[in-house]
Scaffold this motif. Structure first.
Motif, PDB file in Angstrom:
ATOM      1  N   GLN A  37       0.830  -1.208   0.000  1.00  0.00           N
ATOM      2  CA  GLN A  37       0.000   0.000   0.000  1.00  0.00           C
ATOM      3  C   GLN A  37       0.870   1.266   0.000  1.00  0.00           C
ATOM      4  N   LYS A  38       1.947   1.200   0.764  1.00  0.00           N
ATOM      5  CA  LYS A  38       2.873   2.331   0.856  1.00  0.00           C
ATOM      6  C   LYS A  38       3.469   2.642  -0.520  1.00  0.00           C
ATOM      7  N   LEU A  39       3.834   1.585  -1.231  1.00  0.00           N
ATOM      8  CA  LEU A  39       4.419   1.756  -2.564  1.00  0.00           C
ATOM      9  C   LEU A  39       3.362   2.214  -3.571  1.00  0.00           C
ATOM     10  N   GLN A  40       2.159   1.709  -3.387  1.00  0.00           N
ATOM     11  CA  GLN A  40       1.075   2.090  -4.292  1.00  0.00           C
ATOM     12  C   GLN A  40       0.791   3.591  -4.204  1.00  0.00           C
ATOM     13  N   LEU A  41       0.997   4.162  -3.023  1.00  0.00           N
ATOM     14  CA  LEU A  41       0.774   5.600  -2.838  1.00  0.00           C
ATOM     15  C   LEU A  41       1.725   6.419  -3.705  1.00  0.00           C
ATOM     16  N   VAL A  42       2.921   5.889  -3.914  1.00  0.00           N
ATOM     17  CA  VAL A  42       3.908   6.589  -4.750  1.00  0.00           C
ATOM     18  C   VAL A  42       3.366   6.716  -6.171  1.00  0.00           C
ATOM     19  N   VAL A  43       2.767   5.624  -6.651  1.00  0.00           N
ATOM     20  CA  VAL A  43       2.208   5.623  -8.001  1.00  0.00           C
ATOM     21  C   VAL A  43       1.037   6.602  -8.074  1.00  0.00           C
ATOM     22  N   GLU A  44       0.195   6.537  -7.068  1.00  0.00           N
ATOM     23  CA  GLU A  44      -0.980   7.418  -7.072  1.00  0.00           C
ATOM     24  C   GLU A  44      -0.591   8.895  -7.066  1.00  0.00           C
ATOM     25  N   LYS A  45       0.531   9.185  -6.422  1.00  0.00           N
ATOM     26  CA  LYS A  45       1.011  10.573  -6.376  1.00  0.00           C
ATOM     27  C   LYS A  45       1.342  11.099  -7.774  1.00  0.00           C
ATOM     28  N   SER A  46       1.779  10.179  -8.657  1.00  0.00           N
ATOM     29  CA  SER A  46       2.165  10.589 -10.014  1.00  0.00           C
ATOM     30  C   SER A  46       0.983  10.591 -10.978  1.00  0.00           C
TER      31      SER A  46
ATOM     32  N   ASN B  18      11.261   7.942 -21.126  1.00  0.00           N
ATOM     33  CA  ASN B  18      10.088   8.713 -20.699  1.00  0.00           C
ATOM     34  C   ASN B  18      10.311   9.301 -19.308  1.00  0.00           C
ATOM     35  N   PRO B  19      10.290  10.630 -19.196  1.00  0.00           N
ATOM     36  CA  PRO B  19      10.604  11.265 -17.909  1.00  0.00           C
ATOM     37  C   PRO B  19       9.671  10.837 -16.786  1.00  0.00           C
ATOM     38  N   LEU B  20       8.392  10.671 -17.097  1.00  0.00           N
ATOM     39  CA  LEU B  20       7.443  10.291 -16.041  1.00  0.00           C
ATOM     40  C   LEU B  20       7.712   8.865 -15.546  1.00  0.00           C
ATOM     41  N   ALA B  21       7.965   7.964 -16.506  1.00  0.00           N
ATOM     42  CA  ALA B  21       8.268   6.569 -16.133  1.00  0.00           C
ATOM     43  C   ALA B  21       9.538   6.512 -15.285  1.00  0.00           C
ATOM     44  N   LEU B  22      10.513   7.318 -15.678  1.00  0.00           N
ATOM     45  CA  LEU B  22      11.787   7.341 -14.952  1.00  0.00           C
ATOM     46  C   LEU B  22      11.603   7.901 -13.539  1.00  0.00           C
ATOM     47  N   GLN B  23      10.816   8.979 -13.473  1.00  0.00           N
ATOM     48  CA  GLN B  23      10.578   9.619 -12.176  1.00  0.00           C
ATOM     49  C   GLN B  23       9.811   8.684 -11.238  1.00  0.00           C
ATOM     50  N   MET B  24       8.813   8.005 -11.802  1.00  0.00           N
ATOM     51  CA  MET B  24       8.011   7.120 -10.965  1.00  0.00           C
ATOM     52  C   MET B  24       8.846   5.959 -10.419  1.00  0.00           C
ATOM     53  N   LEU B  25       9.674   5.402 -11.282  1.00  0.00           N
ATOM     54  CA  LEU B  25      10.539   4.303 -10.839  1.00  0.00           C
ATOM     55  C   LEU B  25      11.510   4.794  -9.767  1.00  0.00           C
ATOM     56  N   ASN B  26      12.042   5.978  -9.998  1.00  0.00           N
ATOM     57  CA  ASN B  26      12.944   6.573  -9.009  1.00  0.00           C
ATOM     58  C   ASN B  26      12.229   6.764  -7.668  1.00  0.00           C
ATOM     59  N   ASP B  27      10.981   7.238  -7.733  1.00  0.00           N
ATOM     60  CA  ASP B  27      10.221   7.475  -6.503  1.00  0.00           C
ATOM     61  C   ASP B  27       9.924   6.167  -5.763  1.00  0.00           C
ATOM     62  N   ILE B  28       9.629   5.118  -6.536  1.00  0.00           N
ATOM     63  CA  ILE B  28       9.359   3.813  -5.904  1.00  0.00           C
ATOM     64  C   ILE B  28      10.624   3.322  -5.188  1.00  0.00           C
ATOM     65  N   LEU B  29      11.755   3.434  -5.878  1.00  0.00           N
ATOM     66  CA  LEU B  29      13.013   2.977  -5.275  1.00  0.00           C
ATOM     67  C   LEU B  29      13.358   3.818  -4.038  1.00  0.00           C
ATOM     68  N   SER B  30      13.084   5.123  -4.122  1.00  0.00           N
ATOM     69  CA  SER B  30      13.338   5.989  -2.961  1.00  0.00           C
ATOM     70  C   SER B  30      12.463   5.585  -1.789  1.00  0.00           C
ATOM     71  N   MET B  31      11.205   5.282  -2.084  1.00  0.00           N
ATOM     72  CA  MET B  31      10.294   4.852  -1.016  1.00  0.00           C
ATOM     73  C   MET B  31      10.801   3.552  -0.376  1.00  0.00           C
TER      74      MET B  31
END
Lengths: 164, 169
Positions: A37-46, B18-31
Motif C-alpha cells: 500500500q505504501k508503494l502504491q501511494l507513490v504511483v498514485e502521487k504521479s 520517458n521522464p514520467l516513467a523514470l521519475q516514478m521508478l525513481n520514486d518507488i526505489l526511494s520509497m
C-alpha cells in the motif's frame, strides 16, 4: 551435442545479498499488504502528472491529424510519433488504473508499427484511436469500462485489420 | 524472523526515455529506501554510468535510443570492457509480447517486467535478484543467468561442468 567442457556453471555472486538482506531494516523479501500500500501511494502521487502529460500528447496528436485534409495521408514523421506515443501510453496506462488506455494504445501501436507507406485510411484509423484514447482519459474511465468500451475496442481492432 | 531487504545498500541504474516513467521508478526505489539511483534517458548516458562502475542492479526499458536495452545487456554480458558481466539486469518494458520476453531472456537479462506494471510485480523481481541470485551459465551462444527456473528431476546425461576458474560469489 555440446561437450562438457564448453558449458560452465558460474556460482551466483552473493555479495549483494550479504550487503542488503538482513533481519532488521528494510522491506520484507515478500511484501506485506501494508508495504504494498505504501508503494502504491507513490504511483498514485504521479497520477495527475500522468493524465496531464498524456492529455497534452493526445491533444497535440489530435490537432496534427485534424489539420490533415480529407483523403490526405499522414506524413511518416507523424506516424513515427504515433508509434512512440502509443507505446508510452500502453506502458503507463494500466499502472495508473487506466487499463483501457493500455488496450487502445496497444491496438494503435500494433496498427501504426506496420505502416510503411502512409495512406488516407491510416489517417482515419489512427484518428479514431486517438479520439478514443482522449475520451477515456477525459472521462477518467478507469478499469476496463463496460459493454460500450468493449465494443469500441473490438471495433477499433476490426477496423485496424480491415483498413491497412 | 522474516528476511528484509535494506535498499539503502543497493546501487541502481535506471534507464527509460520517458521522464514520467523514470521519475516514478525513481520514486518507488526511494520509497523502498534506495538512496543511490543513477538515471539515464538513453543508451549512451547509460553506458557512461556503466563504465564508471559502482552499480548493483540495472533496470532498463527495451525501447531506448540510439541502441536498444537488449544491446545494453549484450554489452554487460559480453564486452571485454564490461565492469561486471554478472550484473543483475531487469528489463522493464512496454514491449511485452512473447518474442520480446524470449529475446531478453536469451540475451542474458535476469528478469523481465512487462509494462504496465504493478509495484508488486516489480518488487518480486527486485527481491529475486537481490535475495535469490541465480547461477550463471557460460555456453556457446549464451552467457547469462540460468534460464531453468524449476529444478525438475533430470534423468539424462549431465553435460554441464563447473568451471574451477569462474568468479565465485
Amino acid at each position: 551435442m555440446a561437450s562438457k567442457s564448453k558449458v560452465q556453471i558460474i556460482q551466483p555472486s552473493t555479495d549483494l545479498r550479504k550487503r542488503a538482506v538482513n533481519f532488521k531494516t528494510g522491506f520484507g523479501v515478500i511484501l506485506s499488504p501494508q508495504e504494498t500500500q505504501k508503494l502504491q501511494l507513490v504511483v498514485e502521487k504521479s497520477s495527475d502528472q500522468f493524465t496531464r502529460q498524456i492529455g497534452e500528447k493526445l491533444k497535440a496528436l489530435r490537432e496534427e491529424f485534424g489539420a490533415l485534409e480529407d483523403g490526405e495521408a499522414p506524413p511518416l514523421r507523424l506516424v513515427e510519433r504515433v508509434v512512440a506515443d502509443a507505446l508510452e501510453i500502453k506502458g503507463l496506462g494500466g499502472t495508473f488504473k487506466f487499463p483501457l488506455l493500455t488496450q487502445i494504445a496497444k491496438s494503435l501501436h500494433d496498427y501504426a508499427t506496420q505502416i510503411r507507406e502512409p495512406n488516407a485510411w491510416n489517417t482515419v484509423i489512427v484518428g479514431h484511436h486517438i479520439d478514443a484514447l482522449y475520451v477515456v482519459l477525459a472521462q477518467r474511465i478507469t478499469g476496463l469500462g463496460g459493454r460500450i468500451e468493449a465494443e469500441l475496442l473490438k471495433a477499433l481492432r476490426a477496423a485496424s485489420t480491415k483498413f491497412k | 524472523m522474516a528476511e528484509k531487504i535494506d535498499f539503502s545498500k543497493v546501487r541502481f541504474l535506471i534507464v527509460d526515455p520517458n521522464p514520467l516513467a523514470l521519475q516514478m521508478l525513481n520514486d518507488i526505489l526511494s520509497m523502498l529506501g534506495a538512496n543511490y539511483v543513477r538515471r539515464a534517458t538513453d543508451y549512451d548516458k547509460a553506458m557512461d554510468v556503466l563504465k564508471e562502475g559502482n552499480i548493483d542492479i540495472l533496470i532498463t526499458e527495451r525501447e531506448i535510443t540510439p541502441k536498444n536495452g537488449i544491446e545494453l545487456v549484450d554489452y554487460i554480458r559480453h564486452d571485454p570492457s564490461s565492469r561486471d558481466r554478472l550484473l543483475p539486469v531487469i528489463v522493464l518494458t512496454a514491449r511485452s509480447e512473447e518474442p520480446f520476453v524470449v529475446e531478453a531472456r536469451d540475451h542474458g537479462a535476469n528478469e523481465f517486467v512487462a509494462k504496465p506494471y504493478t509495484v508488486d510485480s516489480l518488487y518480486k523481481r527486485l527481491s529475486a535478484v537481490i535475495a535469490y541470485p541465480r547461477s550463471f551459465v557460460s555456453a556457446p551462444g549464451y552467457f547469462g543467468p540460468e534460464r531453468r527456473r524449476k529444478q525438475l528431476p533430470f534423468n539424462g546425461t549431465e553435460r554441464r561442468g563447473v568451471d574451477p576458474n569462474a568468479p565465485k560469489g
